[in-house]
Design a protein around this motif. Sequence first.
Motif, PDB file in Angstrom:
ATOM      1  N   SER A   1      -2.992   3.629   7.579  1.00 40.36           N
ATOM      2  CA  SER A   1      -1.648   3.272   7.158  1.00 40.36           C
ATOM      3  C   SER A   1      -1.585   1.782   6.852  1.00 40.36           C
ATOM      4  O   SER A   1      -2.129   0.960   7.587  1.00 40.36           O
ATOM      5  CB  SER A   1      -0.652   3.608   8.262  1.00 40.36           C
ATOM      6  N   VAL A   2      -0.924   1.441   5.775  1.00 43.30           N
ATOM      7  CA  VAL A   2      -0.808   0.049   5.363  1.00 43.30           C
ATOM      8  C   VAL A   2       0.601  -0.164   4.818  1.00 43.30           C
ATOM      9  O   VAL A   2       1.213   0.770   4.294  1.00 43.30           O
ATOM     10  CB  VAL A   2      -1.878  -0.302   4.311  1.00 43.30           C
ATOM     11  N   GLN A   3       1.093  -1.357   4.961  1.00 47.61           N
ATOM     12  CA  GLN A   3       2.417  -1.663   4.437  1.00 47.61           C
ATOM     13  C   GLN A   3       2.365  -1.892   2.935  1.00 47.61           C
ATOM     14  O   GLN A   3       1.331  -2.273   2.382  1.00 47.61           O
ATOM     15  CB  GLN A   3       2.990  -2.902   5.124  1.00 47.61           C
ATOM     16  N   THR A   4       3.498  -1.663   2.291  1.00 45.82           N
ATOM     17  CA  THR A   4       3.605  -1.929   0.857  1.00 45.82           C
ATOM     18  C   THR A   4       3.182  -3.364   0.566  1.00 45.82           C
ATOM     19  O   THR A   4       3.611  -4.294   1.248  1.00 45.82           O
ATOM     20  CB  THR A   4       5.049  -1.713   0.387  1.00 45.82           C
TER      21      THR A   4
ATOM     22  N   LEU B   1      -0.982  -2.606  -2.564  1.00 45.16           N
ATOM     23  CA  LEU B   1      -0.682  -1.178  -2.511  1.00 45.16           C
ATOM     24  C   LEU B   1       0.808  -0.942  -2.618  1.00 45.16           C
ATOM     25  O   LEU B   1       1.613  -1.628  -1.994  1.00 45.16           O
ATOM     26  CB  LEU B   1      -1.234  -0.576  -1.223  1.00 45.16           C
ATOM     27  N   ASN B   2       1.176   0.015  -3.417  1.00 44.94           N
ATOM     28  CA  ASN B   2       2.589   0.313  -3.621  1.00 44.94           C
ATOM     29  C   ASN B   2       2.871   1.759  -3.231  1.00 44.94           C
ATOM     30  O   ASN B   2       1.971   2.509  -2.905  1.00 44.94           O
ATOM     31  CB  ASN B   2       2.968   0.017  -5.081  1.00 44.94           C
ATOM     32  N   PRO B   3       4.134   2.142  -3.247  1.00 46.89           N
ATOM     33  CA  PRO B   3       4.500   3.462  -2.742  1.00 46.89           C
ATOM     34  C   PRO B   3       3.881   4.642  -3.480  1.00 46.89           C
ATOM     35  O   PRO B   3       3.961   5.761  -2.988  1.00 46.89           O
ATOM     36  CB  PRO B   3       6.022   3.467  -2.865  1.00 46.89           C
TER      37      PRO B   3
ATOM     38  N   VAL C   1       1.190   4.621   2.864  1.00 49.95           N
ATOM     39  CA  VAL C   1       1.805   3.327   2.639  1.00 49.95           C
ATOM     40  C   VAL C   1       3.218   3.351   3.192  1.00 49.95           C
ATOM     41  O   VAL C   1       4.001   4.229   2.850  1.00 49.95           O
ATOM     42  CB  VAL C   1       1.822   2.966   1.139  1.00 49.95           C
ATOM     43  N   SER C   2       3.507   2.412   4.047  1.00 55.49           N
ATOM     44  CA  SER C   2       4.843   2.333   4.650  1.00 55.49           C
ATOM     45  C   SER C   2       5.577   1.112   4.114  1.00 55.49           C
ATOM     46  O   SER C   2       4.976   0.091   3.800  1.00 55.49           O
ATOM     47  CB  SER C   2       4.722   2.257   6.167  1.00 55.49           C
TER      48      SER C   2
END
Length: 124
Positions: free
Chosen positions: A10-13, A84-86, A122-123
């Motif tokens: 999991s990775v943030q936007t 990284l994007n949604p 992606v969060s």
Amino acid sequence: VRLVESGGGSVQTGGSLRLSCAASGYTYSYYYMGWFRQAPGKEREGVTTIDNDGITSYADSVKDRFTISKDNAKNTLYLRMNSLNPDAPAMYSCAAGSGYANWHRLHNYAYSYWGQGTLVTVSS
């Protein structure tokens, strides 16, 4: 040929992640490798590919953000994903193949060997 992916998570936007794909077996039997992704409810799509001469190609949606590379000594393929994007959450799989020219290599049919995939979420 056996392909095993790792590095998902999991990775943030806007964040970054690096995926790895370890190859074993008859690694001389393929000429190029690629990364594909499949989001829930969507078809698998080609992301990027690289061949033994270092020639690469990228899907338009990831150009300038993703980088494919490989370490021949380790028989390992990498995918560096930045910004990284949604639209990124998906199962990312690596694949290996031969016999097709570069403009075919973002298509599933150009590959004979597939890994099981690693999940990227992606969060916001």
